[in-house]
Design an enzyme around this catalytic site. Sequence first.
Site, PDB file in Angstrom:
ATOM      1  N   VAL A  85       0.851  -1.198   0.000  1.00  0.00           N
ATOM      2  CA  VAL A  85       0.000   0.000   0.000  1.00  0.00           C
ATOM      3  C   VAL A  85       0.882   1.241   0.000  1.00  0.00           C
ATOM      4  CG1 VAL A  85      -1.912  -1.114   1.186  1.00  0.00           C
ATOM      5  CG2 VAL A  85      -0.133   0.007   2.517  1.00  0.00           C
ATOM      6  N   HIS A  86       0.312   2.349  -0.444  1.00  0.00           N
ATOM      7  CA  HIS A  86       0.989   3.641  -0.412  1.00  0.00           C
ATOM      8  C   HIS A  86       0.363   4.488   0.688  1.00  0.00           C
ATOM      9  CE1 HIS A  86       3.138   3.329  -4.395  1.00  0.00           C
ATOM     10  NE2 HIS A  86       2.298   2.314  -4.464  1.00  0.00           N
TER      11      HIS A  86
END
Length: 234
Positions: A85-86
């Site tokens: 994930v960012h």
Amino acid sequence: MKFYKKIYHNLLNRKKAREAPCVSIGEGCCVSRSSKFAGYNRIGDNTIFHGELGRGSYIGNNGQISAKIGAFCSVGSNVYVINGVHPLDKNLCTSPSFYSIKASEVNGLSLYIDKTIVENPQSDSGYSITIGNNVWIGYGAILMPGIDIADGAVIASGAVVTRNVGPYEVVGGVPAKVIKKRFSQSIVEELLKIDIWNLPIDELKAYAPFMNDVDDFLREWRKKHENSDCINRV
């Protein structure tokens, strides 16, 4: 190099397929060395798999999955489990250059690295997600990391699942939301108390004629277990 890598994975796939009864791994698959199969499994062509696959479960073609999957699950083709994930919230930049310890491998530019950011959330199983028993995941679904999908759930085709899915819930949409429950809450609670998915094959065969109607199944289950309780009390 690709030729030798293909040979390596073909040999590994054959070895994995021999570790449990009736395991079939399709052409072009990449299965990790640590993956485990309970038997009566199939993985479709060109799927990348890392995890555990319960008895009677299968995965379709062209998927990418890191998960612990229970028994009798049906995972369609083109299903993806997102591994990373960012960061959002207050983060100005979502580029891995500013937070990922693997940034140099991603884009060759590694600046300040914030090691407090969790890049690859995992469920309690140690894999990206955990999937219970008797789960059906439709074509093209995308599952975000760190979530749990409970027994009996159904994920609609094309859904993007960002949070946990409860027992016997049907979810769909982007992001996925609960559409309905497959059965009433009282039936769901009763089913969750029954560990039918881990019964020996011969016992499962006895219940197979009742699987197309949950009321018939529960009636048969109660009858057999009430009889056994009476015998035990004598």
